[in-house]
Design an enzyme around this catalytic site. Structure first.
Site, PDB file in Angstrom:
ATOM      1  N   HIS A 109       0.798  -1.234   0.000  1.00 28.39           N
ATOM      2  CA  HIS A 109       0.000   0.000   0.000  1.00 28.39           C
ATOM      3  C   HIS A 109       0.835   1.291   0.000  1.00 28.39           C
ATOM      4  CE1 HIS A 109      -3.518  -2.391   0.228  1.00 28.39           C
ATOM      5  NE2 HIS A 109      -3.590  -2.567   1.523  1.00 28.39           N
ATOM      6  N   HIS A 134      -9.549   2.223   0.639  1.00 27.94           N
ATOM      7  CA  HIS A 134      -9.506   1.064   1.528  1.00 27.94           C
ATOM      8  C   HIS A 134     -10.616   1.109   2.581  1.00 27.94           C
ATOM      9  CE1 HIS A 134      -7.698  -2.295   3.611  1.00 27.94           C
ATOM     10  NE2 HIS A 134      -6.659  -2.304   2.795  1.00 27.94           N
ATOM     11  N   GLU A 161     -11.720  -3.619  -2.772  1.00 23.50           N
ATOM     12  CA  GLU A 161     -10.810  -2.592  -3.301  1.00 23.50           C
ATOM     13  C   GLU A 161     -10.665  -2.771  -4.810  1.00 23.50           C
ATOM     14  OE1 GLU A 161      -7.130  -2.908  -0.739  1.00 23.50           O
ATOM     15  OE2 GLU A 161      -8.539  -4.268   0.228  1.00 23.50           O
TER      16      GLU A 161
HETATM   17  C1  BGC Z   1      -4.549  -6.460   1.853  1.00 22.74           C
HETATM   18  C2  BGC Z   1      -4.400  -7.227   3.141  1.00 22.74           C
HETATM   19  C3  BGC Z   1      -3.964  -6.265   4.210  1.00 22.74           C
HETATM   20  C4  BGC Z   1      -5.035  -5.190   4.328  1.00 22.74           C
HETATM   21  C5  BGC Z   1      -4.720  -4.166   5.377  1.00 22.74           C
HETATM   22  C6  BGC Z   1      -5.597  -5.415   2.052  1.00 22.74           C
HETATM   23  O1  BGC Z   1      -5.724  -4.662   0.893  1.00 22.74           O
HETATM   24  O2  BGC Z   1      -4.872  -7.285   0.782  1.00 22.74           O
HETATM   25  O3  BGC Z   1      -3.483  -8.273   2.997  1.00 22.74           O
HETATM   26  O4  BGC Z   1      -3.802  -6.913   5.426  1.00 22.74           O
HETATM   27  O5  BGC Z   1      -5.172  -4.558   3.093  1.00 22.74           O
HETATM   28  O6  BGC Z   1      -3.439  -3.765   5.311  1.00 22.74           O
END
Ligand code: BGC
Length: 379
Positions: A138, A211, A342
């Protein structure tokens, strides 16, 4: 003479009509601006943080802060006329500064993981922060979820908020100055629209998403395992033990990943180690805006439709929620009490030549739209 006066009448009527139209458009814009309020929410990096509330004609509201471009709530009515937020979050800035796992935040420069925190582009290898074991997640240590965005309220006929951020060349290891604009709109169909635009001065990977974690019951003492979900995808991208795609694109048919017909999320989840945290390869074949998923809950009567221009969808069942963070209202966020849908390009695309490209080049325009639309089933 007759025809001249006829023309004159026509011109006068047209002028009046245009003026009327213009002023009704102006009234709509003024009303939309009135439907946005702004309050002080603190300070980060020496910059002011605000909380903006957008309200549409139905009394549906959403709140957004310029810290991380975060959607902190989306309050809609349930089938009994009670209002609650279907997005988890906090009512003050402080808990967001404790780095919850990306609650409601804008994600960039690259949503999801990049394997071994590196990629090679045009012969140069770029090293990124390894903030998820050996992988990059991310956007790194200080991704777009932790920066302060510049917010303005545009002249629009529906309540909207425009957020801008310049991600500098080298930030978190990525090449190029990336100018990002995200517009949030709350339309009168109870749709939360997110429009992403970006431009760069050097080739760079870009994969922007939001998110938000949803629980359609509005009460996190219910898990999301009884929600039903449909994803319009015949394929998904399997992952290794560190959640990096193997590069395969596999059919969902006959596997727990088959959501082509709506089913309860809890139905097959035990057959997926850790729960769902995968990218679905959407059936849509182009970049038009199409419905790709539908989530429903019978307790509240709410349905959430997801529309996007993107090729992928990360469906994550809140597997790592462990009670450490407490939702507004005081209830701890335990495993599977909220889920993410997402919209995105596929994880690790910069290292997977067979996945659709995520490289944005100078002169090109990154553009993506996603809508989360709430409907009510009163029966
Ligand atoms: C990911 C997860 C992660 C979460 C929070 C999601 O987009 O796929 O693996 O734990 O975000 O970080």
């Amino acid at each position: 003479m007759k025809s001249i006066s006829g023309t004159l009448v026509f011109v006068i009527i047209c002028t009046l009509f245009t003026n009327c139209n213009n002023s009704s458009e102006k009234n709509k814009m003024a009303a939309a601006k009135d439907a946005i309020s702004k309050k002080d929410w603190g300070e980060v990096d020496g910059k002011k943080i605000y909380l903006y509330t957008l309200e549409n004609n139905n009394g549906t509201t959403m709140t957004i802060t310029n810290y991380g471009g975060t959607v902190t709530s989306f309050v809609t009515q349930d089938k009994n006329g009670n209002k609650s937020s279907i997005i988890i979050g906090f009512d003050s800035l402080q808990p967001y500064l404790q780095h919850p796992p990306y609650f409601g935040a804008l994600i960039g420069r690259y949503g999801n993981r990049i394997g071994n925190a590196k990629f090679t582009l045009d012969g140069t290898t770029y090293k990124l922060a390894a903030n998820d074991g050996k992988n990059h997640l991310h956007g790194g240590l200080k991704g777009f979820d932790k920066v302060v965005w510049d917010a303005t309220i545009p002249n629009d006929s529906v309540p909207s908020l425009t957020l801008k951020y310049l991600s500098k060349d080298g930030e978190e290891g990525y090449p190029g100055n990336l100018n990002v604009t995200v517009q949030y709109t709350l339309n009168n169909d109870d749709g939360l629209e997110i429009e992403y635009n970006a431009e760069t001065d050097k080739a760079t990977p870009v994969n922007l998403t939001n998110h938000s974690y949803f629980n359609l019951t509005g009460d996190v003492s219910n898990t999301i395992l009884n929600h039903t979900l449909m994803i319009d995808a015949d394929h998904y991208t399997p992952v290794d033990t560190t959640l990096i795609p193997t590069g395969e694109i596999k059919p969902v048919k006959g596997t727990p990943f088959d959501f082509t017909t709506a089913k309860k999320i809890g139905q097959d989840i035990d057959a997926v180690k850790g729960g769902y945290d995968h990218n679905w390869v959407l059936n849509k074949k182009d970049t038009s805006l199409q419905k790709v998923a539908e989530l429903s809950d019978s307790i509240s009567g709410r349905t959430l439709e997801v529309y996007t221009t993107q090729p992928g969808l990360q469906f994550y069942t809140g597997n790592f929620l462990d009670g450490k963070f407490v939702n507004r209202g005081g209830k701890p966020l335990q495993v599977h009490t909220a889920l993410c849908l997402e919209t995105q390009h596929f994880p690790d695309s910069p290292n997977k030549p067979n996945f659709p490209t995520t490289i944005l080049k100078p002169g090109e325009k990154y553009h993506a739209v996603t809508i989360y639309k709430v409907k009510l089933n009163k029966s």
